[in-house]
Design a protein around this motif. Structure first.
Motif, short mmCIF file in Angstrom:
data_model
loop_
_atom_site.label_atom_id
_atom_site.label_comp_id
_atom_site.label_asym_id
_atom_site.label_seq_id
_atom_site.Cartn_x
_atom_site.Cartn_y
_atom_site.Cartn_z
N CYS A 284 -5.43 0.63 0.93
CA CYS A 284 -5.52 0.77 -0.52
C CYS A 284 -4.79 -0.31 -1.09
CB CYS A 284 -4.74 2.13 -1.14
SG CYS A 284 -5.03 2.18 -2.84
N ASN A 285 -5.65 -1.10 -2.11
CA ASN A 285 -5.29 -2.20 -2.78
C ASN A 285 -5.50 -1.93 -4.12
OD1 ASN A 285 -4.23 -4.00 -0.79
ND2 ASN A 285 -6.55 -4.40 -0.35
N THR B 199 -5.93 -3.72 -8.24
CA THR B 199 -6.16 -4.86 -8.80
C THR B 199 -5.95 -4.45 -10.47
OG1 THR B 199 -8.50 -4.70 -8.87
CG2 THR B 199 -7.52 -6.10 -7.26
N ARG C 190 1.45 -6.59 -9.38
CA ARG C 190 2.38 -7.19 -7.85
C ARG C 190 2.98 -5.95 -7.42
NH1 ARG C 190 6.71 -11.34 -10.21
NH2 ARG C 190 8.09 -9.73 -11.36
N VAL C 191 3.15 -5.77 -6.29
CA VAL C 191 3.79 -4.46 -5.36
C VAL C 191 5.00 -5.15 -5.38
CG1 VAL C 191 3.79 -3.29 -3.38
CG2 VAL C 191 1.69 -4.04 -4.24
N LYS D 173 6.61 -0.57 -1.01
CA LYS D 173 5.69 0.19 -0.51
C LYS D 173 6.10 0.99 0.55
CE LYS D 173 0.98 -1.10 -0.06
NZ LYS D 173 -0.16 -2.10 0.33
N ASP E 245 -13.50 4.24 -3.65
CA ASP E 245 -13.52 2.79 -3.63
C ASP E 245 -14.17 2.22 -4.85
OD1 ASP E 245 -12.59 0.40 -2.53
OD2 ASP E 245 -14.69 -0.07 -1.73
#
Length: 132
Positions: free
Chosen positions: A53-54, A56, A37-38, A41, A97
């Motif tokens: 950008c994510n 996981t 969890r962020v 940012k 990616d």
């Protein structure tokens, strides 16, 4: 009286292993997974394109894998455990990616994740989620 005492001792010998087995079975049946969890940012105004950008995380064979969803360059990834020990520190020049970084899971949750690049800074944490 002697019969009652021997009956009680017999029950104790049968009951103690059952209680021990039930406790061990509960520990082994409980599963967990790591969740990212962020916390914070921030994007730098270097380019006019939005940051895509994510991140996981997943648990694979006693390791935590960080998977990047997006294309980035010059990203420094630093992961520390709950005692402040650095468990991962990498400078990634080109992230494609689906690229993965991994480190051994010592189960010192939560892990703090810091990512810095010319485009953004991100602070997050990897927490343990218990699944019953």
């Amino acid at each position: 009286m002697k019969m009652k005492c021997s009956f009680f001792v017999l029950w104790m010998f049968l009951l103690i292993p059952l209680i021990t087995y039930a406790g061990e079975n509960e520990k082994t049946s409980r599963k967990h997974r790591s969740v990212f969890r962020v916390i914070a940012k921030s994007e730098h105004d270097v380019e006019r394109c939005p940051m895509a950008c994510n991140v996981t995380v997943s648990d694979v064979d006693n390791a935590i894998q960080i998977c990047f969803m997006g294309i980035l360059s010059d990203v420094t990834v630093s992961v520390t455990d709950n005692e402040g020990n650095i468990v991962l520190h990498e400078l990634l020049s080109d992230i494609q990616d689906g690229q993965i970084c991994s480190f051994d899971n010592m189960e010192n949750y939560p892990y703090t994740v810091e990512m810095t690049s010319p485009k953004f800074d991100m602070l997050g944490e990897i927490i343990e989620e218990i699944i019953y």
